[in-house]
Enzyme design. Sequence first.
Site, PDB file in Angstrom:
ATOM      1  N   ASN A 151       0.801  -1.218   0.000  1.00  0.00           N
ATOM      2  CA  ASN A 151       0.000   0.000   0.000  1.00  0.00           C
ATOM      3  C   ASN A 151       0.836   1.271   0.000  1.00  0.00           C
ATOM      4  OD1 ASN A 151       0.468  -1.269   2.636  1.00  0.00           O
ATOM      5  ND2 ASN A 151      -0.445   0.578   3.487  1.00  0.00           N
ATOM      6  N   HIS A 201     -13.456   0.414  -0.531  1.00  0.00           N
ATOM      7  CA  HIS A 201     -13.130   1.832  -0.724  1.00  0.00           C
ATOM      8  C   HIS A 201     -11.818   2.067  -1.460  1.00  0.00           C
ATOM      9  CE1 HIS A 201     -10.139   2.686   2.655  1.00  0.00           C
ATOM     10  NE2 HIS A 201     -10.537   1.460   2.940  1.00  0.00           N
ATOM     11  N   THR A 238     -26.555  -8.310  10.791  1.00  0.00           N
ATOM     12  CA  THR A 238     -27.307  -7.826   9.637  1.00  0.00           C
ATOM     13  C   THR A 238     -26.372  -7.161   8.638  1.00  0.00           C
ATOM     14  OG1 THR A 238     -29.261  -7.465  10.996  1.00  0.00           O
ATOM     15  CG2 THR A 238     -29.174  -6.302   8.895  1.00  0.00           C
ATOM     16  N   CYS A 326      -3.222   4.499   7.772  1.00  0.00           N
ATOM     17  CA  CYS A 326      -3.366   3.871   9.083  1.00  0.00           C
ATOM     18  C   CYS A 326      -2.203   4.198  10.001  1.00  0.00           C
ATOM     19  CB  CYS A 326      -3.487   2.350   8.922  1.00  0.00           C
ATOM     20  SG  CYS A 326      -4.915   1.842   7.956  1.00  0.00           S
TER      21      CYS A 326
END
Length: 383
Positions: A151, A201, A238, A326
């Site tokens: 990354n 994303h 859910t 991050c």
Amino acid sequence: MTRAYLDHNATSPLRPEAREAMVAGLSVAGNASATHADGRAARRIIEGAREDVAGLVGAEARCVTFTSGGSEAAATLLAPGFIGKMGQTGHRTLIVSAVEHSCVLAGGRFHADAVHICPVGAGGTVDLAALERLLEASPAPALVAVMAANNETGVVQPLDAVRRLCVAHGASLVVDAVQALGKLPLDLWTLGADAIFVSAHKIGGPQGVGAIIRGAESVDIERLVRGGGQEGRFRAGTENLAGIAGFGAAARAVAGSIYAEMQRLGALRDWLEGQIVTISGQSRVVGLPAGRLANTSLTVHPGLDGETTVIALDLAGVSVSTGSACSSGKVAPSHVLAAMGLEGAEAKSALRVTLGWSTSREDVERFVNAFSAHVGKVAARAA
């Protein structure tokens, strides 16, 4: 002021197709676990998205499990109870490369003493000889986690060679494909991994949704989120209907255009890097001559401070970073650069520019002009 957004590896702006699908998903009242018409409508959206995400990596839709993102997926997969394609389970050792994302370096549900770090060479690729030694020294079966592409540097890992070593030693292989998705032609069958994980994303889908993709139906995971029977009982809770709908739409938008888009972005990236080394003669590109993602450029700049440069560019209307989102705000230099042998001021001078679907030539030119102005100001102050 129109800004130039060049931080796609942190997150890629939401594609119009994904936004439209999300709005449609938000309009569906039903819970996908319900059997009435409204529930079935929600279920159709989720299963359609599952097909789209699976199709992007040549997987079976039934092998896709939606999660809240890449970090949850990593924490789920990296567990001693993971069952590989050949039935391997009871993993006592986790082997990860030194340049993995922090969610992999954390070791999932392995005890810290059971996590072993495989070094990389100066070019950022896994030291295959070191990996083989670690596999030989580890009780079988080991679980190996290696990213498809980094990354920060964009360096692409030799996954075929890694897979062959894993097969030879009866190890399971999990691949972090978060940055590679939509930027490399990924085929799960060819890749040979027991499982991969991805995130919406990074390809212009919404934040907060990802997926585990198993390499075969026989692969099983040690459940992290327990409770109801959602996601084939692989992940309770859910489903994030709108997020999953957006993920599917982004996957559809990416499919079929990977080669053309990476050719376009690669040309922009190469021009940008040529301009950088012309403007600042001491600057250099990190990750050469290893293969890199076409959209990713990490450069280091002796005499410049990376954070200061990012701030200056931000004030000029250009969004870039010093490395992983991050890791922003941390004082220590990037662990990726440290693993590649870059230390001290050189590592702290790093600048990451990452392009994507919304990037134009004008965006890149704006970066070059702002970077040139900043270098000039720094030089004038030092004179």
